[in-house]
Design a protein around this motif. Structure first.
Motif, PDB file in Angstrom:
ATOM      1  N   GLU A 430      -0.236  10.538   8.133  1.00 31.91           N
ATOM      2  CA  GLU A 430      -1.248   9.585   7.667  1.00 31.91           C
ATOM      3  C   GLU A 430      -2.648   9.997   8.093  1.00 31.91           C
ATOM      4  O   GLU A 430      -3.641   9.607   7.464  1.00 31.91           O
ATOM      5  N   GLN A 431      -2.721  10.825   9.163  1.00 35.15           N
ATOM      6  CA  GLN A 431      -4.017  11.358   9.609  1.00 35.15           C
ATOM      7  C   GLN A 431      -4.386  12.656   8.879  1.00 35.15           C
ATOM      8  O   GLN A 431      -5.413  13.261   9.152  1.00 35.15           O
ATOM      9  N   GLY A 432      -3.505  13.107   7.998  1.00 39.79           N
ATOM     10  CA  GLY A 432      -3.756  14.341   7.261  1.00 39.79           C
ATOM     11  C   GLY A 432      -3.261  15.597   7.951  1.00 39.79           C
ATOM     12  O   GLY A 432      -3.641  16.705   7.569  1.00 39.79           O
ATOM     13  N   VAL A 433      -2.410  15.442   8.962  1.00 38.70           N
ATOM     14  CA  VAL A 433      -1.871  16.590   9.692  1.00 38.70           C
ATOM     15  C   VAL A 433      -0.403  16.782   9.303  1.00 38.70           C
ATOM     16  O   VAL A 433       0.454  15.957   9.640  1.00 38.70           O
ATOM     17  N   ASN A 598      -6.326  22.114  16.986  1.00 43.93           N
ATOM     18  CA  ASN A 598      -7.764  21.937  16.760  1.00 43.93           C
ATOM     19  C   ASN A 598      -8.594  23.034  17.428  1.00 43.93           C
ATOM     20  O   ASN A 598      -9.823  22.995  17.375  1.00 43.93           O
ATOM     21  N   ASP A 599      -7.905  24.010  18.040  1.00 43.60           N
ATOM     22  CA  ASP A 599      -8.587  25.096  18.730  1.00 43.60           C
ATOM     23  C   ASP A 599      -8.765  26.269  17.760  1.00 43.60           C
ATOM     24  O   ASP A 599      -7.809  26.987  17.454  1.00 43.60           O
ATOM     25  N   ARG A 605      -6.713  27.040  10.391  1.00 43.12           N
ATOM     26  CA  ARG A 605      -6.270  25.938   9.540  1.00 43.12           C
ATOM     27  C   ARG A 605      -6.857  26.116   8.153  1.00 43.12           C
ATOM     28  O   ARG A 605      -8.063  26.336   7.991  1.00 43.12           O
ATOM     29  N   ASP A 606      -6.013  26.058   7.145  1.00 45.30           N
ATOM     30  CA  ASP A 606      -6.463  26.145   5.765  1.00 45.30           C
ATOM     31  C   ASP A 606      -5.551  25.301   4.897  1.00 45.30           C
ATOM     32  O   ASP A 606      -4.712  24.530   5.403  1.00 45.30           O
ATOM     33  N   GLU A 607      -5.680  25.442   3.581  1.00 45.82           N
ATOM     34  CA  GLU A 607      -4.877  24.623   2.673  1.00 45.82           C
ATOM     35  C   GLU A 607      -3.390  24.923   2.786  1.00 45.82           C
ATOM     36  O   GLU A 607      -2.551  24.079   2.452  1.00 45.82           O
ATOM     37  N   ILE A 610      -1.199  25.693   9.155  1.00 43.73           N
ATOM     38  CA  ILE A 610      -1.775  26.077  10.450  1.00 43.73           C
ATOM     39  C   ILE A 610      -1.095  27.352  10.919  1.00 43.73           C
ATOM     40  O   ILE A 610       0.121  27.405  11.067  1.00 43.73           O
ATOM     41  N   ARG A 611      -1.902  28.414  11.136  1.00 40.12           N
ATOM     42  CA  ARG A 611      -1.361  29.705  11.551  1.00 40.12           C
ATOM     43  C   ARG A 611      -1.819  30.012  12.965  1.00 40.12           C
ATOM     44  O   ARG A 611      -3.004  29.914  13.295  1.00 40.12           O
TER      45      ARG A 611
END
Length: 614
Positions: A430-433, A598-599, A605-607, A610-611
């Protein structure tokens, strides 16, 4: 033999005699039987080109026909024109076998089967399945007695069977032995103990269980490193084996914990003598990486049948006695006594604390990322429960999970973990993660509880999490415990739309017939096969076999316990799909997890997701 218009005619007469006696004389599948000489010519040409050892000899041993493949055998003439007697068709060492076959044919019947292993002229060893049929002389037609022999090359089958036996033997060894020390593992220990207890019951004798824990072993790992610790454990295992009888079972249960089972013990003094001898043995210095290391042990002892009549009861009581030995100053042994109530009280207090922790939400979840090897992206998280005790501090799951299973608290604990994992993952979505999936490991008891599928459905409804984001892991041993029931349960869960994985694969004893019926999507290679995967040929062979098996069944495969770059590279090169382990990330609290994603120096982070940047 070589001249199809000459010697081959002698064969023709015998073939006609045999065809006349055929059980199916009018069989339309054999129209050549009565079609004249051309069919026999075709047959002769065919036998010369089919890769078999084919021959026809008469009662005097004269060769009437032979296929050219006999000339491939070492010790046989290069040209068929030099072959006249049956003895010329085979190497010299076969002659005794031929004589024996002729004798048996006279005594026991006309059809014989035997195996021939012989080298070819190129030096390669070949195996043939031979069939010999003797046709008796027919006075009416004037035909002579002849022997027909056909040998089919089964070398590739033999090699495949040998390789399969070796592979099964290797898997069986790895499955039932500790990969570090080569000692019996927990599974093999339980198997042997079942048999030992049965024998003891029949003979009304005793047996002893001695549980060892090395004192301050952690100091070796912390000061010299895990490689030194492993080397020390190997030497400890060898020393223990050298001191005990061949009939005694020595097993490594994990870490620095060993167990010994002593059969045919009639006197308590004998047990004491063995315990003292083992303590002296273990206290001897060991040279590891140029350092002289000494490490004592504490031993807890329980005796069948006085201290229990089951394996679990004997181990539990030996464990209680071992902790008493440690509390008394270490480097000693202690027999279990029912009066050891302080330990029992402590156990009860811990049980009550765990019950309260579940009821009052004193537990927390940590999350270990699961990584796609080809892209380095996070494709899932495994949820791991932790207990921060208000007085005892952080308690390892190694201690409270077995307690929960034994007391029945594993069901509410498992439900707590599943619900909170789903609730947090939905909150992040819900937070977009989106971190792929949340994986939750199920205990055997939790998986077997009545209407478990309803419980999962209700949790998904309450948390609002779509089933596509949930992955449930069950251990291989749990899945195979009652395979038929497992299939029904897994089908129910699969129909909900969630993912299913077999955890700790390779440590149990799976039936491939059942495994292919499980509606699963993933196999998880147990960490015990990953530890030395880039160094140990046995571990690497098993891991590669599991990867190939998974892919052949259209399943994904994930390896856990990846701690070094070399392990990761090895798995990537062999086609492993996913990994998790300390090399990528330790289990993280929710705050640590979000600090990581978030680091910008550690992840991209992209579409696409998370790599991790390693």
């Amino acid at each position: 033999m070589l001249d199809f218009t000459g010697r081959i005619n002698a064969v023709t007469a015998e073939e006609e005699s045999m065809s006349n006696k055929s059980e199916f004389p009018d069989n339309p599948a054999c129209p050549w039987v009565n079609s004249g000489e051309d069919a026999h010519l075709y047959l002769a040409v065919l036998l010369q080109h089919v890769p078999v050892l084919a021959s026809v000899v008469d009662s005097s041993g004269e060769v009437l026909f032979a296929s050219r493949f006999h000339t491939l055998l070492a010790g046989v003439a290069d040209n068929l024109t030099n072959i006249h007697q049956e003895a010329d068709l085979y190497p010299a060492f076969v002659q005794e076998r031929l004589a024996s076959l002729k004798q048996k044919a006279m005594e026991n019947g006309s059809e014989q089967y035997w195996e021939l292993s012989a080298k070819h002229k190129d030096g390669s060893l070949h195996h043939y399945q031979m069939r010999r049929i003797v046709m008796n002389a027919d006075p009416n037609s004037g035909s002579k007695a002849v022997a027909y022999t056909i040998g089919v090359d089964v070398t590739e089958n033999k090699l495949a069977e040998s390789a399969l036996r070796d592979h099964k033997s290797q898997i069986n060894y790895v499955t039932f032995h500790d990969p570090l020390t080569g000692l019996a593992n927990r599974s093999l220990f339980y198997d042997r103990m079942h048999k030992s207890i049965s024998r003891a019951k029949r003979s009304e004798s005793s047996l002893a269980v001695m549980l060892f824990d090395l004192d301050r072993f952690k100091n070796i790992n912390d000061s010299l490193g895990h490689d030194a610790g492993d080397a020390f454990l190997k030497q400890v295992a060898k020393n223990m084996q050298d001191e005990l009888r061949d009939t005694d079972t020595v097993s490594r249960l994990g870490g620095d914990e060993f167990v010994v089972a002593l059969e045919n013990i009639s006197d308590i003094l004998d047990i004491e003598s063995i315990a003292r001898k083992l303590l002296e043995c273990l206290a001897q210095p060991v040279i590891v990486q140029g350092h002289e290391i000494s490490c004592t042990a504490s031993i807890g002892i329980s005796v069948f049948p006085n201290n229990g009549d089951s394996i679990d009861q004997l181990l539990k009581n030996a464990d209680t006695a071992m902790y008493r030995a440690k509390a008394a100053g270490k480097n000693r042994f202690q027999f279990y006594q029912s009066a050891m109530s302080d330990t029992a009280v402590n156990y009860l207090l811990l049980e009550n604390d765990l019950r309260r922790a579940i009821d009052q939400n004193e537990l927390c979840l940590y999350y270990q990322p699961q990584i796609d090897l080809s892209s380095g992206r996070i494709i899932g998280l495994e949820a791991l429960v932790r207990w921060q005790h208000k007085d005892r501090g952080m308690i390892s799951p190694i201690h409270f999970i077995p307690l929960a299973e034994e007391t029945g608290l594993i069901e509410p604990l498992g439900d707590w973990v599943l619900e909170h994992a789903c609730e947090r993952f939905q909150a992040w979505l819900e937070q977009g993660v989106n971190l792929g999936k949340i994986a939750v490991n199920l205990s055997t008891r939790q998986f077997r509880q009545d209407k478990f599928e309803t419980s999962v459905h209700n949790i998904l409804q309450r948390t609002g999490l779509s089933p596509e984001y949930l992955e449930l892991e069950i251990t291989e041993s749990s899945a195979m415990e009652n395979a038929a029931t497992t299939i029904d349960m897994l089908k129910c869960l699969s129909q909900m739309g969630l993912s299913l994985a077999i955890d700790d694969f390779g440590t149990g004893y799976s039936s491939l017939a059942y495994l292919q019926r499980f509606p699963i999507q993933k196999l998880k290679i147990d960490r015990s096969f990953i530890h030395d995967i880039d160094k140990d040929t046995q571990e690497s062979a098993i891991a590669k076999s599991i990867i190939d098996l998974a892919h052949n069944m259209s399943l994904e495969v994930i390896a856990e316990g990846v701690e070094r770059p070399a392990q990761s590279s090895w798995l990537n090169e062999r086609g492993c799909d996913q990994v998790q382990g300390f090399y990528y990330s330790r289990p993280l609290s929710e705050k640590q997890l979000f600090d990581l994603i978030n680091d910008s120096e550690r992840v991209i982070r992209d579409e696409q997701g998370i790599r991790l940047l390693l």
